[in-house]
Design a protein around this motif. Structure first.
Motif, mmCIF file in Angstrom:
data_model
loop_
_atom_site.group_PDB
_atom_site.id
_atom_site.type_symbol
_atom_site.label_atom_id
_atom_site.label_comp_id
_atom_site.label_asym_id
_atom_site.label_seq_id
_atom_site.Cartn_x
_atom_site.Cartn_y
_atom_site.Cartn_z
ATOM 1 N N VAL A 339 0.815 -1.226 0.000
ATOM 2 C CA VAL A 339 0.000 0.000 0.000
ATOM 3 C C VAL A 339 0.854 1.284 0.000
ATOM 4 O O VAL A 339 0.637 2.171 -0.836
ATOM 5 C CB VAL A 339 -1.033 -0.030 1.158
ATOM 6 C CG1 VAL A 339 -1.772 1.297 1.288
ATOM 7 C CG2 VAL A 339 -2.020 -1.184 0.958
ATOM 8 N N PRO A 340 1.850 1.402 0.891
ATOM 9 C CA PRO A 340 2.662 2.629 0.844
ATOM 10 C C PRO A 340 3.393 2.799 -0.483
ATOM 11 O O PRO A 340 3.614 3.935 -0.923
ATOM 12 C CB PRO A 340 3.683 2.444 1.978
ATOM 13 C CG PRO A 340 3.256 1.279 2.763
ATOM 14 C CD PRO A 340 2.239 0.509 1.999
ATOM 15 N N LEU A 341 3.737 1.686 -1.143
ATOM 16 C CA LEU A 341 4.438 1.784 -2.426
ATOM 17 C C LEU A 341 3.506 2.315 -3.507
ATOM 18 O O LEU A 341 3.913 3.101 -4.370
ATOM 19 C CB LEU A 341 5.024 0.422 -2.825
ATOM 20 C CG LEU A 341 5.972 -0.208 -1.799
ATOM 21 C CD1 LEU A 341 6.542 -1.521 -2.319
ATOM 22 C CD2 LEU A 341 7.113 0.754 -1.454
ATOM 23 N N GLN A 342 2.251 1.903 -3.447
ATOM 24 C CA GLN A 342 1.250 2.434 -4.392
ATOM 25 C C GLN A 342 1.063 3.935 -4.166
ATOM 26 O O GLN A 342 1.039 4.727 -5.119
ATOM 27 C CB GLN A 342 -0.106 1.747 -4.170
ATOM 28 C CG GLN A 342 -0.120 0.251 -4.408
ATOM 29 C CD GLN A 342 -1.406 -0.405 -3.886
ATOM 30 O OE1 GLN A 342 -2.052 0.107 -2.965
ATOM 31 N NE2 GLN A 342 -1.761 -1.543 -4.451
ATOM 32 N N VAL A 343 0.938 4.299 -2.898
ATOM 33 C CA VAL A 343 0.690 5.710 -2.550
ATOM 34 C C VAL A 343 1.896 6.561 -2.975
ATOM 35 O O VAL A 343 1.742 7.658 -3.511
ATOM 36 C CB VAL A 343 0.395 5.848 -1.033
ATOM 37 C CG1 VAL A 343 0.333 7.308 -0.604
ATOM 38 C CG2 VAL A 343 -0.904 5.124 -0.683
ATOM 39 N N PHE A 344 3.085 6.023 -2.760
ATOM 40 C CA PHE A 344 4.302 6.743 -3.134
ATOM 41 C C PHE A 344 4.333 7.002 -4.639
ATOM 42 O O PHE A 344 4.574 8.124 -5.099
ATOM 43 C CB PHE A 344 5.526 5.924 -2.697
ATOM 44 C CG PHE A 344 6.834 6.550 -3.074
ATOM 45 C CD1 PHE A 344 7.310 7.671 -2.405
ATOM 46 C CD2 PHE A 344 7.606 6.024 -4.111
ATOM 47 C CE1 PHE A 344 8.519 8.263 -2.756
ATOM 48 C CE2 PHE A 344 8.822 6.605 -4.459
ATOM 49 C CZ PHE A 344 9.265 7.727 -3.789
ATOM 50 N N ALA A 345 4.075 5.967 -5.436
ATOM 51 C CA ALA A 345 4.114 6.115 -6.899
ATOM 52 C C ALA A 345 3.048 7.104 -7.374
ATOM 53 O O ALA A 345 3.314 7.960 -8.227
ATOM 54 C CB ALA A 345 3.917 4.750 -7.567
ATOM 55 N N LEU A 346 1.868 6.990 -6.810
ATOM 56 C CA LEU A 346 0.779 7.914 -7.168
ATOM 57 C C LEU A 346 1.205 9.368 -6.933
ATOM 58 O O LEU A 346 1.058 10.231 -7.813
ATOM 59 C CB LEU A 346 -0.461 7.587 -6.320
ATOM 60 C CG LEU A 346 -1.531 8.667 -6.186
ATOM 61 C CD1 LEU A 346 -2.366 8.765 -7.451
ATOM 62 C CD2 LEU A 346 -2.455 8.399 -5.000
ATOM 63 N N HIS A 347 1.776 9.630 -5.755
ATOM 64 C CA HIS A 347 2.089 11.023 -5.420
ATOM 65 C C HIS A 347 3.354 11.527 -6.114
ATOM 66 O O HIS A 347 3.481 12.721 -6.354
ATOM 67 C CB HIS A 347 2.114 11.209 -3.905
ATOM 68 C CG HIS A 347 0.724 11.188 -3.342
ATOM 69 N ND1 HIS A 347 -0.115 12.282 -3.391
ATOM 70 C CD2 HIS A 347 -0.008 10.186 -2.810
ATOM 71 C CE1 HIS A 347 -1.297 11.957 -2.876
ATOM 72 N NE2 HIS A 347 -1.250 10.679 -2.515
ATOM 73 N N LEU A 348 4.233 10.626 -6.441
ATOM 74 C CA LEU A 348 5.403 11.051 -7.210
ATOM 75 C C LEU A 348 4.977 11.439 -8.630
ATOM 76 O O LEU A 348 5.448 12.432 -9.201
ATOM 77 C CB LEU A 348 6.438 9.922 -7.232
ATOM 78 C CG LEU A 348 7.847 10.309 -7.626
ATOM 79 C CD1 LEU A 348 8.305 11.566 -6.904
ATOM 80 C CD2 LEU A 348 8.805 9.187 -7.310
ATOM 81 N N SER A 349 4.051 10.664 -9.175
ATOM 82 C CA SER A 349 3.497 10.976 -10.491
ATOM 83 C C SER A 349 2.809 12.341 -10.454
ATOM 84 O O SER A 349 3.012 13.180 -11.342
ATOM 85 C CB SER A 349 2.507 9.863 -10.870
ATOM 86 O OG SER A 349 1.811 10.184 -12.034
ATOM 87 N N THR A 350 2.034 12.566 -9.419
ATOM 88 C CA THR A 350 1.338 13.849 -9.266
ATOM 89 C C THR A 350 2.344 14.986 -9.127
ATOM 90 O O THR A 350 2.201 16.035 -9.758
ATOM 91 C CB THR A 350 0.429 13.814 -8.007
ATOM 92 O OG1 THR A 350 -0.368 12.643 -8.082
ATOM 93 C CG2 THR A 350 -0.470 15.029 -7.919
#
Ligand code: M6R
Length: 369
Positions: A339-350
């Motif tokens: 879950v934190p890895l998904q959140v990290f990728a999402l926010h880095l993309s943003t």
């Protein structure tokens, strides 16, 4: 339709407690025994299964890698994971005693469909773990075990991954029960623990502030490495894939034990490395071994971002950042650690101003071989 979230991906990350809960729904009877009504392969045939081959692509293949650890542990049936596009062309060893399990969110991935057809031609039993009712792969399979993640719109898979892992656990426990061979954990207690996972994901999603903050100041990062061991290894692979897809950053996932066989040469000052740490309860001193990996790379200047269970203090001295996940059995940890890895990728993309839901060059469902 995005449920108040700015992107489908963010909504789907927050749908994950439901995706897991719904995938578990109705799988047990009053006595706590697993019942898989949808699986239309006779119990007799399933008892005769001598080997399992999982075919899938991308994120679904990483769910398959988690499935391998779980199914082998609980049933002692040998499980192989084959990328679907490789399976068909490698002269696979498959016969009437092989159960070929395909994993696909869309049920339309051409590579996976062709693998299933090939397996059927070779006489294997085919079972599809799929999220899309009435799609092609379940129709072409002998049996289906649906994941109930609901429609996944974002190109990057999130909730389908958690649902696929959940369904794989259910399948493994069911096979163990059927064969009277619960070699390891008691199926009932694993199911009971699984029922508690959605609340833990929910709790974890409430702890993501620091991950979001980290992503926002890492927008210029050129390369990120991910390490994991045992079931944490596919989680590391998935963390790397999410970052490639969403933030167009070079990322690689490794089995932590492989580090000293080459990849450690990549470590230099400031290199960000995520490390998925097994629970201190994991067998074979895996926890200790991964902590020593963290120590090694930290000594070479890496910036260590550690994903560790609550209360695991051993990681503190070697971690630049610690992301805490709730405690659970080692086998179930992927449902939390990713879950934190998904959140990290999402926010880095943003943070990079990219299109989170529609990354360049990608389609949600890859319908060509
Ligand atoms: O629909 P499928 O699960 O068969 O799709 C498989 C892969 O194409 C898919 O998981 C892909 O890797 C995702 N974009 C990952 O986020």
């Amino acid at each position: 339709e995005k449920g108040g979230y700015p992107t489908f991906m963010e909504k789907e990350i927050h749908d994950q407690p439901h995706a897991v809960a719904d995938t578990l729904l109705g799988r047990t009877d009053d006595a706590g025994r697993l019942v898989l009504d949808e699986v239309r392969i006779s119990e007799e045939q399933l008892r005769a299964v001598e080997r399992i081959t999982i075919v899938a692509c991308g994120t679904a293949a990483y769910a398959g890698m988690v499935a391998k650890y779980a199914i082998e542990h609980w049933t002692r049936i040998p499980v192989e994971v084959s990328l679907a596009h490789e399976f068909r062309y490698c002269d696979p060893i498959v016969d009437g005693t092989t159960l070929v399990v395909s994993i696909s969110q869309s049920g339309e991935t051409m590579d996976t469909l062709m693998a299933v057809k090939h397996a059927a031609e070779l006489g294997a039993m085919t079972l599809s773990i799929c999220n899309t009712h009435g799609s092609t792969i379940p129709r072409e399979s002998d049996a289906v075990l649906y994941t109930h993640a609901g429609p996944e719109i974002a190109v990057a898979s999130t909730k389908a991954f958690l649902a696929q892992i959940t369904a794989s656990y259910v399948l493994g426990l069911y096979l163990a029960q059927l064969r009277g061979e619960t070699y390891a954990d008691d199926a009932k207690s694993v199911m009971a623990e699984l029922q508690g996972i959605p609340d833990k994901i929910d709790e974890l999603l409430g702890r993501m502030d620091r991950v979001v903050e980290m992503a926002s100041f890492m927008a210029d990062t050129r390369s990120v490495l991910f390490l994991g061991r045992n079931v944490g290894y596919p989680v590391a692979m998935e963390g790397a894939l999410k970052l490639k897809e969403l933030a167009y950053i070079h990322a690689e996932g490794f089995a932590a034990g492989e580090l000293k066989h080459g990849p450690i040469a990549l470590i230099d000052a400031g290199q960000p490395v995520f490390i998925v740490v097994p629970s201190p309860e994991a067998p074979h001193e895996l926890h200790k071994k991964v902590v020593s990996n963290i120590q090694e790379i930290r000594a070479r200047g890496a910036r260590t971002i550690v994903i560790a269970h609550d209360g695991d203090d051993d990681v503190e001295p070697f971690a630049n950042e610690v992301i805490r996940i709730p405690n659970c059995s080692p086998m179930l940890a992927p449902l939390l650690a990713v879950v934190p890895l998904q959140v990290f990728a999402l926010h880095l993309s943003t943070a990079k101003g990219l299109d989170v839901d529609q990354p360049r060059n990608l389609a949600k469902s890859v319908t060509v071989e």
